[in-house]
Design a protein around this motif. Structure first.
Motif, mmCIF file in Angstrom:
data_model
loop_
_atom_site.group_PDB
_atom_site.id
_atom_site.type_symbol
_atom_site.label_atom_id
_atom_site.label_comp_id
_atom_site.label_asym_id
_atom_site.label_seq_id
_atom_site.Cartn_x
_atom_site.Cartn_y
_atom_site.Cartn_z
ATOM 1 N N ASN A 248 47.685 51.170 76.419
ATOM 2 C CA ASN A 248 48.533 51.942 77.520
ATOM 3 C C ASN A 248 49.791 50.715 77.610
ATOM 4 O O ASN A 248 50.796 51.004 77.828
ATOM 5 N N LYS A 251 51.799 50.775 74.981
ATOM 6 C CA LYS A 251 52.814 51.977 74.857
ATOM 7 C C LYS A 251 53.829 52.162 75.899
ATOM 8 O O LYS A 251 54.774 52.655 75.752
ATOM 9 N N TYR A 252 53.458 51.838 77.229
ATOM 10 C CA TYR A 252 54.356 51.994 78.196
ATOM 11 C C TYR A 252 55.218 50.717 78.691
ATOM 12 O O TYR A 252 55.559 50.930 79.770
ATOM 13 N N ASP A 276 51.160 44.696 82.616
ATOM 14 C CA ASP A 276 52.523 44.901 81.719
ATOM 15 C C ASP A 276 53.786 44.697 82.660
ATOM 16 O O ASP A 276 53.672 44.887 83.722
ATOM 17 N N ILE A 289 46.803 59.632 87.538
ATOM 18 C CA ILE A 289 46.671 59.119 86.212
ATOM 19 C C ILE A 289 45.213 58.926 85.816
ATOM 20 O O ILE A 289 44.880 58.980 84.729
ATOM 21 N N ARG A 295 49.230 63.283 82.164
ATOM 22 C CA ARG A 295 50.160 62.526 81.511
ATOM 23 C C ARG A 295 51.721 62.585 82.441
ATOM 24 O O ARG A 295 52.116 63.412 82.837
ATOM 25 N N ILE A 296 52.290 61.270 82.600
ATOM 26 C CA ILE A 296 53.352 61.293 83.476
ATOM 27 C C ILE A 296 54.578 61.676 82.527
ATOM 28 O O ILE A 296 54.517 61.210 81.343
ATOM 29 N N GLY A 306 49.512 60.475 72.984
ATOM 30 C CA GLY A 306 48.407 60.351 73.993
ATOM 31 C C GLY A 306 47.963 61.552 74.538
ATOM 32 O O GLY A 306 48.609 62.613 74.105
ATOM 33 N N HIS A 307 46.906 61.472 74.863
ATOM 34 C CA HIS A 307 46.505 62.755 75.583
ATOM 35 C C HIS A 307 45.698 62.967 76.943
ATOM 36 O O HIS A 307 45.238 63.759 77.587
ATOM 37 N N GLY A 308 46.020 61.743 77.748
ATOM 38 C CA GLY A 308 45.579 61.772 78.943
ATOM 39 C C GLY A 308 44.069 61.641 79.266
ATOM 40 O O GLY A 308 43.656 62.084 80.404
ATOM 41 N N GLY A 310 42.168 59.066 78.247
ATOM 42 C CA GLY A 310 41.545 57.429 78.194
ATOM 43 C C GLY A 310 41.642 56.709 79.587
ATOM 44 O O GLY A 310 40.350 56.286 79.779
ATOM 45 N N LEU A 311 42.198 57.009 80.548
ATOM 46 C CA LEU A 311 41.998 56.289 81.924
ATOM 47 C C LEU A 311 40.718 57.083 82.517
ATOM 48 O O LEU A 311 40.045 56.334 83.408
HETATM 49 P P1 ADP Z 1 47.326 58.567 77.645
HETATM 50 O O1 ADP Z 1 47.924 57.224 77.591
HETATM 51 O O2 ADP Z 1 46.637 58.945 76.308
HETATM 52 O O3 ADP Z 1 48.445 59.550 78.014
HETATM 53 P P2 ADP Z 1 45.667 57.722 79.774
HETATM 54 O O4 ADP Z 1 44.794 58.238 80.631
HETATM 55 O O5 ADP Z 1 45.476 56.575 78.982
HETATM 56 O O6 ADP Z 1 46.406 58.681 78.748
HETATM 57 O O7 ADP Z 1 47.153 57.585 80.806
HETATM 58 C C1 ADP Z 1 47.257 58.665 81.464
HETATM 59 C C2 ADP Z 1 48.961 58.590 81.948
HETATM 60 O O8 ADP Z 1 49.068 57.347 83.060
HETATM 61 C C3 ADP Z 1 49.783 58.320 80.895
HETATM 62 O O9 ADP Z 1 50.109 59.448 80.122
HETATM 63 C C4 ADP Z 1 51.029 57.430 81.397
HETATM 64 O O10 ADP Z 1 51.872 58.477 81.687
HETATM 65 C C5 ADP Z 1 50.244 56.620 82.708
HETATM 66 N N1 ADP Z 1 49.929 55.152 82.128
HETATM 67 C C6 ADP Z 1 48.839 54.827 81.858
HETATM 68 N N2 ADP Z 1 49.048 53.490 81.587
HETATM 69 C C7 ADP Z 1 50.154 53.169 81.923
HETATM 70 C C8 ADP Z 1 51.066 52.054 82.071
HETATM 71 N N3 ADP Z 1 50.567 50.643 81.621
HETATM 72 N N4 ADP Z 1 52.315 51.966 82.452
HETATM 73 C C9 ADP Z 1 52.874 53.085 82.810
HETATM 74 N N5 ADP Z 1 52.222 54.302 82.714
HETATM 75 C C10 ADP Z 1 50.927 54.339 82.445
#
Ligand code: ADP
Length: 352
Positions: A248, A251-252, A276, A289, A295-296, A306-308, A310-311
């Motif tokens: 993440n 990616k972000y 990060d 999140i 997903r934002i 991604g599919h939201g 992971g967290l």
């Molecule tokens: P995914 O990355 O597969 O969409 P996650 O459950 O890992 O799903 O994360 C959910 C959402 O939280 C992401 O879609 C993103 O919008 C936000 N997010 C997660 N980690 C970060 C990060 N390090 N910086 C900014 N936004 C984040």
């Protein structure tokens, strides 16, 4: 309310399919119950009126119910939550409760609750989860062999640049699909209460080093601090959490290549931070999140894969270790570079 109206109202409550009851907020004794409450619990009205809420609720929910009642006392808010009743025959019945505090002269005296039997809904949810878990299993098997053959093809095509690009693209899509299937399996296991971590003493510094390694190819990762003693944890699952937080972070934060990992240990807990310097997350987004499939920002969705899930999975893994997972983040274009970004923290208890 006039006498006739009150009678009609009582008749109405008696005829409902949902259990309706009031309890004294101090003693938590039932003060009134309708017919559906008798049917739900298996106790007669007379019996229920001598009992407390705790006597009909499964022990593991006592704490939750206490918290909900305290919340209502303080804020007077209505709440909806799911618990399990244990009826007279010691059978467990899942119910959904919605309740409000009733006040007299500004002081909460009673709680009015409505309890609905949700056995069928729970069964349908379970069937759905079993179904998804079966399907994902079935998809994962052929996918694994497709990935293997793609690997062989890539080796064979090493002198054919354009074919290699196609095969590379197929591999990437297949890997993303594989990840989705793995996550879906985890989530369905969680939903049916079968997701478990196996804690064993492990070298935590090694777990971090292994997780960080693949990310060092494209990023500058600074690790500060270490853990002095072995930790009891599920090293595969904690590795999964780290990989998720790191991917993440990658990616972000497409522009700033730095990622900082901090490890702190005191007597009771280990705290790990993954920081990060990317786009950051607003306070209101931070609340969601950790929810499944959240997903934002829709436009970012198409760009960043991604599919939201992971967290959501990370949160469950850390919870099962009796730790916490949270985020601190700053978002804002106006912030100077290096001040923006997110830090995901998780803690693990130190076992003696
Ligand atoms: P995914 O990355 O597969 O969409 P996650 O459950 O890992 O799903 O994360 C959910 C959402 O939280 C992401 O879609 C993103 O919008 C936000 N997010 C997660 N980690 C970060 C990060 N390090 N910086 C900014 N936004 C984040």
């Amino acid at each position: 309310m006039g006498g006739r109206e009150e009678l009609r109202y009582k008749e109405l409550v008696e005829s409902l399919n949902d259990a309706v009851y009031t309890v004294n907020i101090q003693t938590l004794k039932f003060t009134s119950v309708n017919h559906a409450a008798e049917k739900l619990t298996g106790y007669t009205k007379e019996e229920l009126l001598t009992m407390t809420v705790a006597q009909v609720i499964a022990p593991e929910f006592h704490q939750l119910v206490k918290q909900m009642i305290a919340l209502k006392r303080k804020k007077g808010e209505s709440t909806i939550y799911e618990i399990e009743v244990i009826n007279k025959n010691e059978r467990r019945i899942p119910i959904e409760i919605s309740s409000v505090a009733i006040s007299e002269k500004g002081v909460s005296v009673e709680i009015l609750g409505v309890a609905r039997d949700i056995t069928e809904r729970k069964m349908a949810e379970r069937q759905r989860n079993v179904f998804i878990s079966l399907i994902t299993h079935e998809i994962k098997n052929p996918l694994t062999s497709v990935l293997m053959y793609l690997g062989i093809l890539q080796k064979r095509l090493k002198n054919d640049a354009s074919s290699l690009t196609y095969v590379g693209n197929i591999s990437q899509q297949m890997l993303a699909m594989n990840q989705l299937m793995t996550d879906l399996l985890d989530v369905t296991q969680m939903r049916v209460g079968k997701f478990r971590v196996t804690k064993e003493p492990c070298d935590f510094n090694e777990v971090i080093a292994q997780a960080v390694k693949p990310f060092q190819v494209s990023r500058t990762i600074n690790v500060t601090g270490n853990v002095a003693k072995p930790v009891k944890a599920d090293k595969t699952r904690i590795g999964q959490v780290l990989v998720n937080l790191l991917s993440n972070a990658v990616k972000y934060s497409p522009k700033n290549k730095n990622i900082d990992i901090t490890i702190q240990q005191d007597k009771r807990t280990i705290t790990v931070g993954v920081q990060d310097f990317g786009q950051g997350i607003t306070k209101s987004e931070q609340r969601h999140i950790f929810d499944p499939f959240y997903r934002i920002n829709k436009s970012a969705k198409s760009r960043i894969k991604g599919h939201g899930l992971g967290l959501y999975i990370c949160h469950e893994i850390i919870k099962q270790h009796k730790g916490k997972l949270w985020v601190e983040s700053k978002k804002g274009e106006s912030l100077p570079a290096g001040r923006q970004g997110s830090t995901f923290f998780f803690t693990l208890p130190v076992t003696k």
